[in-house]
Design a protein around this motif. Structure first.
Motif, PDB file in Angstrom:
ATOM      1  N   LEU A 109      50.210 -37.382  28.964  1.00 35.65           N
ATOM      2  CA  LEU A 109      49.864 -38.740  27.807  1.00 35.65           C
ATOM      3  C   LEU A 109      49.623 -40.076  28.597  1.00 35.65           C
ATOM      4  N   GLY A 110      50.510 -39.944  29.734  1.00 38.46           N
ATOM      5  CA  GLY A 110      51.391 -41.214  30.346  1.00 38.46           C
ATOM      6  C   GLY A 110      51.454 -42.691  28.887  1.00 38.46           C
ATOM      7  N   SER A 111      51.539 -43.912  29.110  1.00 40.26           N
ATOM      8  CA  SER A 111      52.038 -44.766  28.365  1.00 40.26           C
ATOM      9  C   SER A 111      50.924 -44.774  27.233  1.00 40.26           C
ATOM     10  N   THR A 112      49.850 -44.031  26.784  1.00 44.92           N
ATOM     11  CA  THR A 112      48.767 -44.366  25.701  1.00 44.92           C
ATOM     12  C   THR A 112      49.360 -43.241  23.606  1.00 44.92           C
ATOM     13  N   PRO A 113      49.053 -43.915  23.353  1.00 44.90           N
ATOM     14  CA  PRO A 113      50.260 -44.281  22.103  1.00 44.90           C
ATOM     15  C   PRO A 113      49.552 -42.478  21.761  1.00 44.90           C
ATOM     16  N   LEU A 114      51.303 -41.304  21.072  1.00 47.21           N
ATOM     17  CA  LEU A 114      50.684 -39.996  20.924  1.00 47.21           C
ATOM     18  C   LEU A 114      50.287 -39.836  20.052  1.00 47.21           C
ATOM     19  N   SER A 115      49.869 -41.031  18.815  1.00 50.13           N
ATOM     20  CA  SER A 115      49.145 -40.650  17.526  1.00 50.13           C
ATOM     21  C   SER A 115      47.295 -40.265  17.810  1.00 50.13           C
ATOM     22  N   TYR A 116      47.193 -40.704  19.189  1.00 47.14           N
ATOM     23  CA  TYR A 116      45.974 -40.191  19.471  1.00 47.14           C
ATOM     24  C   TYR A 116      45.533 -38.950  19.870  1.00 47.14           C
ATOM     25  N   CYS A 117      46.216 -38.149  19.688  1.00 49.45           N
ATOM     26  CA  CYS A 117      46.240 -36.745  19.975  1.00 49.45           C
ATOM     27  C   CYS A 117      46.230 -36.072  18.750  1.00 49.45           C
ATOM     28  N   LEU A 118      46.133 -36.752  17.372  1.00 43.23           N
ATOM     29  CA  LEU A 118      45.614 -36.507  16.591  1.00 43.23           C
ATOM     30  C   LEU A 118      43.645 -36.915  16.266  1.00 43.23           C
ATOM     31  N   GLY A 119      43.665 -37.985  16.901  1.00 44.74           N
ATOM     32  CA  GLY A 119      42.107 -39.036  17.371  1.00 44.74           C
ATOM     33  C   GLY A 119      41.570 -38.341  18.290  1.00 44.74           C
ATOM     34  N   THR A 120      41.203 -39.538  18.627  1.00 52.25           N
ATOM     35  CA  THR A 120      40.152 -39.971  20.177  1.00 52.25           C
ATOM     36  C   THR A 120      40.864 -38.320  21.393  1.00 52.25           C
ATOM     37  N   LEU A 121      42.208 -38.119  21.939  1.00 54.76           N
ATOM     38  CA  LEU A 121      42.330 -37.207  21.964  1.00 54.76           C
ATOM     39  C   LEU A 121      43.293 -35.767  21.686  1.00 54.76           C
ATOM     40  N   GLY A 122      42.199 -36.350  20.676  1.00 53.38           N
ATOM     41  CA  GLY A 122      42.818 -34.631  19.708  1.00 53.38           C
ATOM     42  C   GLY A 122      41.239 -33.737  19.245  1.00 53.38           C
ATOM     43  N   MET A 123      41.223 -33.616  17.977  1.00 51.08           N
ATOM     44  CA  MET A 123      40.367 -32.327  17.487  1.00 51.08           C
ATOM     45  C   MET A 123      39.373 -32.960  17.363  1.00 51.08           C
ATOM     46  N   PRO A 124      38.847 -34.496  16.640  1.00 50.68           N
ATOM     47  CA  PRO A 124      37.609 -35.095  17.015  1.00 50.68           C
ATOM     48  C   PRO A 124      37.394 -35.821  17.813  1.00 50.68           C
ATOM     49  N   GLY A 125      38.040 -36.316  19.145  1.00 54.62           N
ATOM     50  CA  GLY A 125      37.547 -36.344  20.311  1.00 54.62           C
ATOM     51  C   GLY A 125      36.848 -35.256  21.189  1.00 54.62           C
ATOM     52  N   ALA A 126      37.591 -34.376  21.426  1.00 51.35           N
ATOM     53  CA  ALA A 126      37.216 -33.157  22.016  1.00 51.35           C
ATOM     54  C   ALA A 126      36.051 -32.879  21.514  1.00 51.35           C
ATOM     55  N   THR A 127      35.592 -32.621  19.911  1.00 46.76           N
ATOM     56  CA  THR A 127      34.669 -33.002  19.208  1.00 46.76           C
ATOM     57  C   THR A 127      33.448 -33.332  20.066  1.00 46.76           C
ATOM     58  N   ALA A 128      34.095 -35.034  19.717  1.00 46.43           N
ATOM     59  CA  ALA A 128      32.762 -35.999  20.195  1.00 46.43           C
ATOM     60  C   ALA A 128      32.539 -35.142  22.054  1.00 46.43           C
ATOM     61  N   TYR A 129      33.172 -35.304  22.633  1.00 50.03           N
ATOM     62  CA  TYR A 129      33.046 -34.902  24.471  1.00 50.03           C
ATOM     63  C   TYR A 129      32.508 -34.028  24.045  1.00 50.03           C
ATOM     64  N   PHE A 130      32.339 -32.603  24.053  1.00 54.10           N
ATOM     65  CA  PHE A 130      32.017 -31.759  24.168  1.00 54.10           C
ATOM     66  C   PHE A 130      30.421 -31.182  23.817  1.00 54.10           C
ATOM     67  N   GLY A 131      29.915 -32.111  22.225  1.00 53.14           N
ATOM     68  CA  GLY A 131      29.490 -32.144  21.659  1.00 53.14           C
ATOM     69  C   GLY A 131      28.351 -32.475  22.343  1.00 53.14           C
ATOM     70  N   LEU A 132      28.755 -34.011  23.184  1.00 55.67           N
ATOM     71  CA  LEU A 132      27.639 -35.419  23.794  1.00 55.67           C
ATOM     72  C   LEU A 132      27.389 -34.119  25.253  1.00 55.67           C
ATOM     73  N   MET A 133      28.633 -34.072  25.690  1.00 51.52           N
ATOM     74  CA  MET A 133      28.804 -33.791  27.978  1.00 51.52           C
ATOM     75  C   MET A 133      27.777 -32.564  27.501  1.00 51.52           C
ATOM     76  N   ASN A 134      28.145 -31.190  26.647  1.00 50.05           N
ATOM     77  CA  ASN A 134      27.856 -30.187  26.978  1.00 50.05           C
ATOM     78  C   ASN A 134      26.531 -30.498  26.328  1.00 50.05           C
ATOM     79  N   LEU A 135      26.505 -30.203  25.338  1.00 41.71           N
ATOM     80  CA  LEU A 135      25.606 -30.152  23.941  1.00 41.71           C
ATOM     81  C   LEU A 135      23.969 -30.962  25.096  1.00 41.71           C
ATOM     82  N   LEU A 136      24.806 -31.935  24.470  1.00 40.00           N
ATOM     83  CA  LEU A 136      23.295 -33.026  24.725  1.00 40.00           C
ATOM     84  C   LEU A 136      23.387 -33.570  26.293  1.00 40.00           C
ATOM     85  N   GLU A 137      24.271 -33.581  26.913  1.00 36.35           N
ATOM     86  CA  GLU A 137      24.062 -34.169  28.862  1.00 36.35           C
ATOM     87  C   GLU A 137      23.384 -35.219  28.979  1.00 36.35           C
TER      88      GLU A 137
END
Lengths: 328, 328
Positions: A109-137
């Protein structure tokens, strides 16, 4: 010790009411059994999915959900004192676990705020990432239609798409969100869907059709965009269907199968757990984008566990932009 | 010389009528220019796609379509006398070509009948092959739902699926087709959809759902199978939508997007030209299966170019089993 927890007393009907969710105090045992840990919540998340998902339970229940928690007492060698973990332990201030439902932070995580692990670096962020990158390419120059664009998932989808050279046609529900998406996140075309006919404006900015569609809404959006706005070999990732969550009767729509066939579209649903093994890699990449300033994160933070209910209800009144987080 | 051709006089509306397609005689020049060849049709094909595809033209036109033809006069060194070629030259008994629209047979046919190049070893067979292999990616033990199972595409899909170890749940429109699919092609479960409720019988033979769906029909089949019978991570290849081809008004169906999302389905359209570069490899493999007796071919042959219209109209009345072929 005393722990507080939010109890869902009965199913929500219409506008959520204060009497639906009540705060309760319970006693936790003072002694841990071998293998157990005592955890204290640091951050909690409220998300729109909790509303429809709550129907699958029989109240009264302790309200479900994810939190970031810290080990404050331990009889489990895998979880030393001070370890920070993610847990689907629900809306609780403290809880005892045998370790089975705890997940360590899976990337640097480095210096990134811990709370991001519930958002952009958590479940919603992963949803965005894999939905875009793996499904939409996404490819450079692809036009992406995105609804719910200011949400915890949508805002990440749009920014990742921009990083990959797409033209983002984004829809939000109010003008302050429009302003954020347009001026801070840099989406190419942003519309308040309450003020325009979405199909008309897509036709206007993309008269030859679009390559990609990330759908957070479903209903008419899905059917119209598949039939009218995706072009040959277009792809759609289906992530949300908020327009249908509260349907009491089966709604009917024009068929889409002919369009999928004739345009050789690829339509796919995304549920983020399917990609669980690849989350650490995705978060490492996204954290890199965050540090470079390419991926912006907005949180609306509510102070105090006792304000979780207000934070949750606020989701349905459009009170927050970006990710709603509750801080202990 | 005199050539005959079928003219599409106006767009089909509802049930195709005799006055929509008329036979005409025209004169072809007696002399060829340098580079030209004169061809005589040997076999023609009629396929369901011709119905919806005809809407993209402005009648009157010479009806489009593929044929197997033989060079009977030549001033083109690439096409010596007697060469047999495939051509999208339309419903013509004879035609002159500069060679640009002619395709030699692209694989070793061996002793396999020439007419198969319009069926199992032609466009319909390639559609079956790539729809099944590339879109559905069948695995041993997968349950495949297949409608139009006795058709030129469906009969190949089902047999290839069996070769790859799938359990095939097949639907046909009459009992002689049922008999063929069950007893000669060896599909596991075969139903005459006119005599059963397709959803009920699928539920019965696959109560836990199916992995794969190859859709030749669309309409209620598509919507019901997506919503009720595909299981988590299920895949559908959309190849035909015969239930909607004759629609005069937009029909409405229950939404499918929620099911696609929740079950993480992958729905994709197949149009065979997308895979053109891989056809010879597929035909070589399929011809091997034919020689081994693993892939059986049935043709319904209509004798005489003048019977093309009847053969075509018969497609929409379920008149033929296997591939409909017109022989000169």
């Amino acid at each position: 010790m005393k722990a507080r927890q939010w109890i869902l007393v009965k199913h929500f009907e219409g506008e959520p009411k204060d009497e639906d969710l009540v705060l309760q105090e319970i006693d936790l045992p003072d002694q841990l059994n071998e293998g157990e840990v005592l955890l204290e919540g640091l951050y909690w998340t409220v998300d729109p999915y909790m509303r429809p998902y709550s129907k699958t339970y029989n109240p009264p229940i302790t309200m479900f959900g994810e939190q970031l928690a810290k080990v404050i007492k331990t009889r489990n060698g895998e979880y030393p004192l001070g370890t920070v973990v993610l847990s689907m332990s629900g809306w609780r201030s403290h809880f005892i676990s045998n370790g089975n439902d705890l997940k360590p932070i899976s990337f640097d995580l480095g210096s990134t705020p811990l709370s991001y692990c519930l958002g952009t670096l958590g479940m919603p962020g992963a949803t965005a990432y894999f939905g875009l990158m793996n499904l939409l390419e996404p490819k450079k120059g692809d036009k992406l239609i995105l609804n719910g664009a200011a949400g915890a998932v949508g805002s990440v989808v749009g920014q990742l798409a921009k990083i990959h050279g797409c033209e983002v046609i984004a829809f939000v529900g109010d003008d302050s969100k429009l302003d954020w998406c347009k001026n801070e996140l840099g989406f190419d075309h942003v519309f308040n869907y309450k003020k325009v006919d979405f199909s008309e404006v897509i036709q206007k900015v993309a008269p030859d059709g679009c390559e990609l569609f990330f759908d957070n809404v479903g209903g008419n959006w899905y059917h119209t965009i598949i039939n009218k706005h995706l072009k040959k070999y277009g792809k759609a990732a289906l992530c949300g269907s908020i327009e249908n969550y509260n349907d009491k009767e089966v709604k009917l729509y024009p068929s889409t199968n002919n369009s999928i066939l004739a345009k050789e579209l690829r339509i796919q649903g995304i549920i983020v757990n399917t990609f669980a093994k690849d989350w650490p890699k995705a978060f490492t990449e996204m954290n890199h984008f965050i540090r470079e300033g390419k991926l912006k994160v907005k949180e609306t933070t509510y102070e105090g566990f006792e304000n979780m209910r207000s934070a949750f209800y606020g989701l349905f009144k459009g009170e927050n932009t970006g990710k709603a987080i509750i801080k202990a």
